[in-house]
Design a protein around this motif. Structure first.
Motif, mmCIF file in Angstrom:
data_model
loop_
_atom_site.group_PDB
_atom_site.id
_atom_site.type_symbol
_atom_site.label_atom_id
_atom_site.label_comp_id
_atom_site.label_asym_id
_atom_site.label_seq_id
_atom_site.Cartn_x
_atom_site.Cartn_y
_atom_site.Cartn_z
ATOM 1 N N ILE A 3 0.861 -1.185 0.000
ATOM 2 C CA ILE A 3 0.000 0.000 0.000
ATOM 3 C C ILE A 3 0.892 1.228 0.000
ATOM 4 N N ASP A 4 0.753 2.036 -1.026
ATOM 5 C CA ASP A 4 1.498 3.285 -1.129
ATOM 6 C C ASP A 4 0.543 4.407 -0.744
ATOM 7 N N ILE A 5 0.797 5.056 0.399
ATOM 8 C CA ILE A 5 -0.098 6.097 0.901
ATOM 9 C C ILE A 5 0.563 7.455 0.771
ATOM 10 N N LEU A 6 -0.161 8.381 0.142
ATOM 11 C CA LEU A 6 0.269 9.773 0.057
ATOM 12 C C LEU A 6 -0.703 10.606 0.866
ATOM 13 N N ILE A 7 -0.208 11.215 1.945
ATOM 14 C CA ILE A 7 -1.048 12.061 2.792
ATOM 15 C C ILE A 7 -0.799 13.512 2.408
ATOM 16 N N GLU A 8 -1.835 14.149 1.856
ATOM 17 C CA GLU A 8 -1.739 15.532 1.401
ATOM 18 C C GLU A 8 -2.386 16.524 2.354
ATOM 19 N N ALA A 9 -3.286 16.075 3.198
ATOM 20 C CA ALA A 9 -4.058 16.997 4.034
ATOM 21 C C ALA A 9 -3.760 16.787 5.511
ATOM 22 N N PRO A 10 -3.631 17.886 6.239
ATOM 23 C CA PRO A 10 -3.443 17.758 7.686
ATOM 24 C C PRO A 10 -4.673 17.095 8.315
ATOM 25 N N GLY A 11 -4.444 16.401 9.380
ATOM 26 C CA GLY A 11 -5.534 15.725 10.077
ATOM 27 C C GLY A 11 -5.564 14.234 9.830
ATOM 28 N N TRP A 12 -5.074 13.783 8.698
ATOM 29 C CA TRP A 12 -5.076 12.353 8.404
ATOM 30 C C TRP A 12 -4.172 11.581 9.359
ATOM 31 N N GLU A 14 -3.962 11.689 12.365
ATOM 32 C CA GLU A 14 -4.666 11.346 13.606
ATOM 33 C C GLU A 14 -5.711 10.252 13.416
ATOM 34 N N THR A 15 -5.884 9.761 12.198
ATOM 35 C CA THR A 15 -6.947 8.795 11.927
ATOM 36 C C THR A 15 -6.498 7.338 11.989
ATOM 37 N N GLY A 16 -5.199 7.095 12.005
ATOM 38 C CA GLY A 16 -4.716 5.722 11.954
ATOM 39 C C GLY A 16 -4.937 5.100 10.587
ATOM 40 N N LEU A 17 -4.903 5.924 9.538
ATOM 41 C CA LEU A 17 -5.220 5.480 8.180
ATOM 42 C C LEU A 17 -4.368 4.301 7.727
ATOM 43 N N THR A 19 -3.019 1.797 9.366
ATOM 44 C CA THR A 19 -3.500 0.544 9.953
ATOM 45 C C THR A 19 -4.885 0.201 9.441
ATOM 46 N N LEU A 20 -5.772 1.206 9.370
ATOM 47 C CA LEU A 20 -7.128 0.973 8.853
ATOM 48 C C LEU A 20 -7.082 0.420 7.433
ATOM 49 N N ALA A 21 -6.246 1.020 6.588
ATOM 50 C CA ALA A 21 -6.153 0.569 5.198
ATOM 51 C C ALA A 21 -5.613 -0.857 5.126
ATOM 52 N N ALA A 22 -4.553 -1.132 5.857
ATOM 53 C CA ALA A 22 -3.974 -2.479 5.834
ATOM 54 C C ALA A 22 -5.001 -3.516 6.285
ATOM 55 N N ASP A 23 -5.719 -3.233 7.356
ATOM 56 C CA ASP A 23 -6.712 -4.177 7.877
ATOM 57 C C ASP A 23 -7.893 -4.335 6.920
ATOM 58 N N ALA A 24 -8.409 -3.210 6.404
ATOM 59 C CA ALA A 24 -9.568 -3.256 5.506
ATOM 60 C C ALA A 24 -9.229 -3.994 4.211
ATOM 61 N N PHE A 25 -8.065 -3.716 3.652
ATOM 62 C CA PHE A 25 -7.668 -4.365 2.404
ATOM 63 C C PHE A 25 -7.416 -5.850 2.618
ATOM 64 N N ALA A 26 -6.757 -6.208 3.713
ATOM 65 C CA ALA A 26 -6.488 -7.620 3.999
ATOM 66 C C ALA A 26 -7.794 -8.394 4.186
ATOM 67 N N ALA A 27 -8.746 -7.815 4.909
ATOM 68 C CA ALA A 27 -10.031 -8.491 5.136
ATOM 69 C C ALA A 27 -10.813 -8.641 3.831
ATOM 70 N N THR A 28 -10.747 -7.632 2.972
ATOM 71 C CA THR A 28 -11.446 -7.696 1.683
ATOM 72 C C THR A 28 -10.864 -8.803 0.818
ATOM 73 N N LEU A 29 -9.545 -8.834 0.717
ATOM 74 C CA LEU A 29 -8.898 -9.853 -0.106
ATOM 75 C C LEU A 29 -9.142 -11.251 0.462
ATOM 76 N N ALA A 30 -9.127 -11.389 1.786
ATOM 77 C CA ALA A 30 -9.394 -12.688 2.413
ATOM 78 C C ALA A 30 -10.811 -13.157 2.100
ATOM 79 N N LEU A 123 -14.381 5.076 7.760
ATOM 80 C CA LEU A 123 -13.211 4.961 6.894
ATOM 81 C C LEU A 123 -12.993 3.512 6.456
ATOM 82 N N ALA A 124 -13.155 2.567 7.366
ATOM 83 C CA ALA A 124 -13.011 1.153 7.006
ATOM 84 C C ALA A 124 -13.995 0.801 5.899
ATOM 85 N N HIS A 125 -15.249 1.259 6.040
ATOM 86 C CA HIS A 125 -16.252 0.992 5.012
ATOM 87 C C HIS A 125 -15.834 1.586 3.663
#
Length: 165
Positions: A3-12, A14-17, A19-30, A123-125
């Motif tokens: 996962i290549d993440i580019l954070i352009e906006a302040p505030g992201w 603080e969201t744990g993006l 980890t959320l992305a890694a977990d959401a993508f792994a669960a989807t693929l599984a 965000l997970a959704h």
């Protein structure tokens, strides 16, 4: 999964993006029986102004939206409600690029607040939703929406996130 993440906006930050992305993508693929080690996604974490520009450029809608997806390959099903052509098992070599996803922070925060959901759940959704689009799922017809929403609900349950529908 790569996962290549580019954070352009302040505030992201603080969201744990990440980890959320890694977990959401792994669960989807599984859920789909796909090997996460064979897949790669690019994720843009931006603000409403940036996503409004992207939405105008690619969809002709100059307004902010929560998530946008750009599949690397057309994988859509041959008939409404059918399964798209998912990536194969692959072999040696680099992971297969599935495409790009963009999320807009202000819209995501506002929608989560309006729905009375934790931001992390929303965000997970949206991450699951975006990845499913990259994999060829859509919600243009009732049959397609039924398939996609059912998958989203099952994936989110894997993550401990209540059914958003």
């Amino acid at each position: 999964m790569e996962i290549d993440i580019l954070i352009e906006a302040p505030g992201w930050s603080e969201t744990g993006l990440e980890t959320l992305a890694a977990d959401a993508f792994a669960a989807t693929l599984a859920e789909l029986g796909l090997d996460p080690g064979r897949c790669a996604v690019s994720l843009l974490a931006c603000d409403d102004a940036r996503i409004a520009g992207l939405n105008a450029e690619f969809r002709g809608k100059p307004t902010p939206t929560n998530v946008l997806s750009w599949p690397a390959e057309e994988r859509g099903a041959d008939s409404p409600g059918g399964m798209p052509r998912l990536p194969g098992p692959g072999g040696a070599g680099p992971p297969e690029e599935l495409g790009d996803i963009a999320l807009a922070l202000e819209t995501c925060v506002r929608e989560a607040e309006e729905a009375g959901r934790p931001l992390e759940h929303h965000l997970a959704h949206l991450l699951v939703h975006g990845l499913l689009h990259l994999l060829g799922f859509d919600h243009e017809t009732d049959a397609d929406a039924t398939l996609m929403e059912g998958l989203e609900t099952r994936v989110l349950a894997r993550l401990g996130v209540p059914d958003p529908y």
